[in-house]
Write a protein that holds these residues in place. Sequence first.
Motif, PDB file in Angstrom:
ATOM      1  N   GLY A   1       6.002  37.732   2.713  1.00 19.69           N
ATOM      2  CA  GLY A   1       7.505  37.821   3.034  1.00 19.69           C
ATOM      3  C   GLY A   1       7.632  38.025   4.625  1.00 19.69           C
ATOM      4  O   GLY A   1       7.989  38.044   5.576  1.00 19.69           O
ATOM      5  N   LEU A   2       6.890  39.371   4.793  1.00 17.65           N
ATOM      6  CA  LEU A   2       6.356  39.586   5.891  1.00 17.65           C
ATOM      7  C   LEU A   2       5.626  39.146   7.227  1.00 17.65           C
ATOM      8  O   LEU A   2       5.700  38.849   8.532  1.00 17.65           O
ATOM      9  CB  LEU A   2       5.499  41.187   6.351  1.00 17.65           C
ATOM     10  CG  LEU A   2       5.838  42.712   5.353  1.00 17.65           C
ATOM     11  CD1 LEU A   2       5.656  43.855   5.144  1.00 17.65           C
ATOM     12  CD2 LEU A   2       7.690  42.513   6.079  1.00 17.65           C
ATOM     13  N   ARG A   3       4.546  38.392   6.457  1.00 21.13           N
ATOM     14  CA  ARG A   3       4.003  37.590   7.254  1.00 21.13           C
ATOM     15  C   ARG A   3       4.747  36.754   7.626  1.00 21.13           C
ATOM     16  O   ARG A   3       4.484  36.189   8.528  1.00 21.13           O
ATOM     17  CB  ARG A   3       2.520  36.672   6.735  1.00 21.13           C
ATOM     18  CG  ARG A   3       1.588  37.665   6.098  1.00 21.13           C
ATOM     19  CD  ARG A   3       0.612  36.838   5.592  1.00 21.13           C
ATOM     20  NE  ARG A   3      -0.004  35.855   6.722  1.00 21.13           N
ATOM     21  CZ  ARG A   3      -1.234  36.468   7.596  1.00 21.13           C
ATOM     22  NH1 ARG A   3      -1.732  37.157   7.546  1.00 21.13           N
ATOM     23  NH2 ARG A   3      -1.422  34.984   7.960  1.00 21.13           N
ATOM     24  N   GLN A   4       5.640  36.761   6.819  1.00 22.80           N
ATOM     25  CA  GLN A   4       6.537  34.838   7.063  1.00 22.80           C
ATOM     26  C   GLN A   4       6.832  35.361   8.673  1.00 22.80           C
ATOM     27  O   GLN A   4       8.265  34.655   8.860  1.00 22.80           O
ATOM     28  CB  GLN A   4       7.343  34.327   6.526  1.00 22.80           C
ATOM     29  CG  GLN A   4       6.500  33.564   5.081  1.00 22.80           C
ATOM     30  CD  GLN A   4       7.215  32.897   3.930  1.00 22.80           C
ATOM     31  OE1 GLN A   4       8.611  33.278   4.079  1.00 22.80           O
ATOM     32  NE2 GLN A   4       6.511  32.686   2.960  1.00 22.80           N
ATOM     33  N   LYS A   5       7.539  36.302   8.000  1.00 23.76           N
ATOM     34  CA  LYS A   5       8.918  36.834   9.670  1.00 23.76           C
ATOM     35  C   LYS A   5       8.497  37.189  10.547  1.00 23.76           C
ATOM     36  O   LYS A   5       8.596  36.989  11.434  1.00 23.76           O
ATOM     37  CB  LYS A   5       9.742  38.101   8.790  1.00 23.76           C
ATOM     38  CG  LYS A   5      10.482  38.929   9.477  1.00 23.76           C
ATOM     39  CD  LYS A   5      11.087  40.302   9.289  1.00 23.76           C
ATOM     40  CE  LYS A   5      12.049  41.085   9.829  1.00 23.76           C
ATOM     41  NZ  LYS A   5      12.736  41.935   9.306  1.00 23.76           N
ATOM     42  N   ALA A   6       6.857  37.743  10.991  1.00 21.04           N
ATOM     43  CA  ALA A   6       6.215  37.823  11.967  1.00 21.04           C
ATOM     44  C   ALA A   6       5.667  37.056  12.610  1.00 21.04           C
ATOM     45  O   ALA A   6       5.010  36.542  13.784  1.00 21.04           O
ATOM     46  CB  ALA A   6       4.828  39.389  11.450  1.00 21.04           C
ATOM     47  N   GLY A   7       5.596  35.504  11.770  1.00 14.45           N
ATOM     48  CA  GLY A   7       5.876  34.358  12.593  1.00 14.45           C
ATOM     49  C   GLY A   7       4.061  33.931  12.646  1.00 14.45           C
ATOM     50  O   GLY A   7       3.704  33.376  12.815  1.00 14.45           O
ATOM     51  N   LEU A   8       3.122  34.446  11.079  1.00 15.34           N
ATOM     52  CA  LEU A   8       2.660  34.235  11.031  1.00 15.34           C
ATOM     53  C   LEU A   8       1.335  33.020   9.830  1.00 15.34           C
ATOM     54  O   LEU A   8       2.904  33.018   8.713  1.00 15.34           O
ATOM     55  CB  LEU A   8       1.349  35.012  10.293  1.00 15.34           C
ATOM     56  CG  LEU A   8       1.592  36.701  11.090  1.00 15.34           C
ATOM     57  CD1 LEU A   8       0.521  37.521  10.757  1.00 15.34           C
ATOM     58  CD2 LEU A   8       1.312  36.737  12.421  1.00 15.34           C
ATOM     59  N   THR A   9       0.732  32.015  10.984  1.00 17.41           N
ATOM     60  CA  THR A   9       0.468  31.087  10.088  1.00 17.41           C
ATOM     61  C   THR A   9       0.149  30.649   9.803  1.00 17.41           C
ATOM     62  O   THR A   9       0.058  29.001   8.121  1.00 17.41           O
ATOM     63  CB  THR A   9       0.722  29.230  11.389  1.00 17.41           C
ATOM     64  OG1 THR A   9      -0.071  29.757  12.545  1.00 17.41           O
ATOM     65  CG2 THR A   9       2.043  29.657  12.207  1.00 17.41           C
ATOM     66  N   THR A  10      -1.598  31.138   9.413  1.00 15.60           N
ATOM     67  CA  THR A  10      -2.559  31.025   8.852  1.00 15.60           C
ATOM     68  C   THR A  10      -2.563  31.314   7.411  1.00 15.60           C
ATOM     69  O   THR A  10      -1.158  32.233   6.701  1.00 15.60           O
ATOM     70  CB  THR A  10      -3.208  31.893   8.980  1.00 15.60           C
ATOM     71  OG1 THR A  10      -3.332  33.166   9.260  1.00 15.60           O
ATOM     72  CG2 THR A  10      -4.068  31.181  10.638  1.00 15.60           C
ATOM     73  N   THR A  11      -3.214  31.538   6.152  1.00 15.19           N
ATOM     74  CA  THR A  11      -2.802  32.120   4.862  1.00 15.19           C
ATOM     75  C   THR A  11      -3.913  32.569   4.274  1.00 15.19           C
ATOM     76  O   THR A  11      -4.577  32.094   3.191  1.00 15.19           O
ATOM     77  CB  THR A  11      -1.846  30.470   3.734  1.00 15.19           C
ATOM     78  OG1 THR A  11      -1.016  30.362   4.491  1.00 15.19           O
ATOM     79  CG2 THR A  11      -2.124  31.652   2.280  1.00 15.19           C
ATOM     80  N   PRO A  12      -4.765  34.006   4.423  1.00 16.29           N
ATOM     81  CA  PRO A  12      -5.731  34.752   3.616  1.00 16.29           C
ATOM     82  C   PRO A  12      -5.432  34.810   2.356  1.00 16.29           C
ATOM     83  O   PRO A  12      -4.691  34.690   2.023  1.00 16.29           O
ATOM     84  CB  PRO A  12      -5.714  36.124   4.258  1.00 16.29           C
ATOM     85  CG  PRO A  12      -3.860  36.462   4.690  1.00 16.29           C
ATOM     86  CD  PRO A  12      -3.429  35.609   4.747  1.00 16.29           C
ATOM     87  N   SER A  13      -6.820  34.792   1.478  1.00 16.14           N
ATOM     88  CA  SER A  13      -7.053  34.383   0.151  1.00 16.14           C
ATOM     89  C   SER A  13      -6.444  35.734  -0.347  1.00 16.14           C
ATOM     90  O   SER A  13      -7.065  36.507   0.503  1.00 16.14           O
ATOM     91  CB  SER A  13      -8.200  34.455  -0.274  1.00 16.14           C
ATOM     92  OG  SER A  13      -8.820  34.789   0.162  1.00 16.14           O
ATOM     93  N   ALA A  14      -6.493  36.010  -1.570  1.00 13.74           N
ATOM     94  CA  ALA A  14      -6.326  37.423  -2.024  1.00 13.74           C
ATOM     95  C   ALA A  14      -7.192  38.283  -1.796  1.00 13.74           C
ATOM     96  O   ALA A  14      -7.111  39.463  -1.765  1.00 13.74           O
ATOM     97  CB  ALA A  14      -5.601  37.542  -4.285  1.00 13.74           C
ATOM     98  N   ASP A  15      -8.532  37.838  -2.269  1.00 19.44           N
ATOM     99  CA  ASP A  15      -9.854  37.695  -2.493  1.00 19.44           C
ATOM    100  C   ASP A  15      -9.854  38.763  -0.042  1.00 19.44           C
ATOM    101  O   ASP A  15      -9.903  39.333   0.321  1.00 19.44           O
ATOM    102  CB  ASP A  15     -11.238  37.631  -2.364  1.00 19.44           C
ATOM    103  CG  ASP A  15     -11.617  36.987  -3.221  1.00 19.44           C
ATOM    104  OD1 ASP A  15     -11.007  38.050  -3.938  1.00 19.44           O
ATOM    105  OD2 ASP A  15     -11.947  36.332  -3.583  1.00 19.44           O
ATOM    106  N   ALA A  16      -9.804  37.639   0.577  1.00 17.22           N
ATOM    107  CA  ALA A  16      -9.366  38.277   1.890  1.00 17.22           C
ATOM    108  C   ALA A  16      -9.093  39.221   2.311  1.00 17.22           C
ATOM    109  O   ALA A  16      -9.212  40.061   2.867  1.00 17.22           O
ATOM    110  CB  ALA A  16      -9.343  37.073   2.716  1.00 17.22           C
ATOM    111  N   ILE A  17      -7.296  39.316   1.871  1.00 15.27           N
ATOM    112  CA  ILE A  17      -7.019  40.522   1.806  1.00 15.27           C
ATOM    113  C   ILE A  17      -7.297  41.815   1.479  1.00 15.27           C
ATOM    114  O   ILE A  17      -7.112  43.115   2.395  1.00 15.27           O
ATOM    115  CB  ILE A  17      -5.016  40.137   1.396  1.00 15.27           C
ATOM    116  CG1 ILE A  17      -4.269  38.850   2.285  1.00 15.27           C
ATOM    117  CG2 ILE A  17      -4.159  41.473   1.328  1.00 15.27           C
ATOM    118  CD1 ILE A  17      -3.473  39.029   1.318  1.00 15.27           C
ATOM    119  N   ALA A  18      -7.726  41.919   0.283  1.00 11.12           N
ATOM    120  CA  ALA A  18      -8.801  43.001  -0.572  1.00 11.12           C
ATOM    121  C   ALA A  18      -9.723  43.891   0.680  1.00 11.12           C
ATOM    122  O   ALA A  18      -9.558  44.559   1.142  1.00 11.12           O
ATOM    123  CB  ALA A  18      -8.896  42.465  -1.891  1.00 11.12           C
TER     124      ALA A  18
END
Length: 248
Positions: free
Chosen positions: A115-132
């Motif tokens: 939700g915060l990525r969407q609110k910030a206008g970020l368009t890419t979607t990192p994977s769970a492993d990338a986030i970790a």
Amino acid sequence: MSTVRRYALLACVCALLAACTPLSPPAASTAPVPAPVPVPVPVPAQPSLPHGARVLHIAPQESLLTITVRRGGPLARLGHDHVIASHTLQGTVAPALGRAEFQFRLDELSVDEEGLRQKAGLTTTPSADAIAGTRHNMLVRVLDAERYPWVHIAARRTGDGTLLEAEITLHGVTRTVQVPTEIVEAADGGRLQASGKLLLKQSDFGITPFAILGGAMAVQDQMELAFQITATAEDTLSAPGSGASPGR
């Protein structure tokens, strides 16, 4: 595809994996390892206020601080921008004195909530492993969160009250910045809401932004900080059904 292009593509893929995955654990050792001795980390001291000054307490469940960091370098298109958030702000506000002091722990930060990525206008979607991997790199390689676990902010109103002078202590370094802030107070003085945003540089706090391949993939030095803080009277925080949790 030419051999040169194949090697170039392979280098890009390796760079992406290196930036977004945690460090590999060291090889197992058969030698006995002594148990670590826990070191207590004190909570930063609360401000000393004149006797009788009314104090409101920050409600973490109604408050949010976010930091947006963006990718840089020639291979930036292969990485992601990130939103880091604190939902555990704690501290006090003295409205009559125009003062506030609060803090949060780095190891309690979240990374890339959808939700915060969407609110910030970020368009890419990192994977769970990338986030970790991003969170690990942030806490271990960049912020040294074990050594500097707290971010502390002390602020006071200046001028007509729409500008705050804030002392921010991060990574063991304190910097003073001016923060345009919108403040709304309840008529009875029992509730206050403040919101604002500012730009900071990691290097101003002695932090080296994360980078690999000589900076071909990197995190930009500048970061965007935004906050929405609600502070209420202590009796409101402790009222049944308020959802408040005891202080740490």
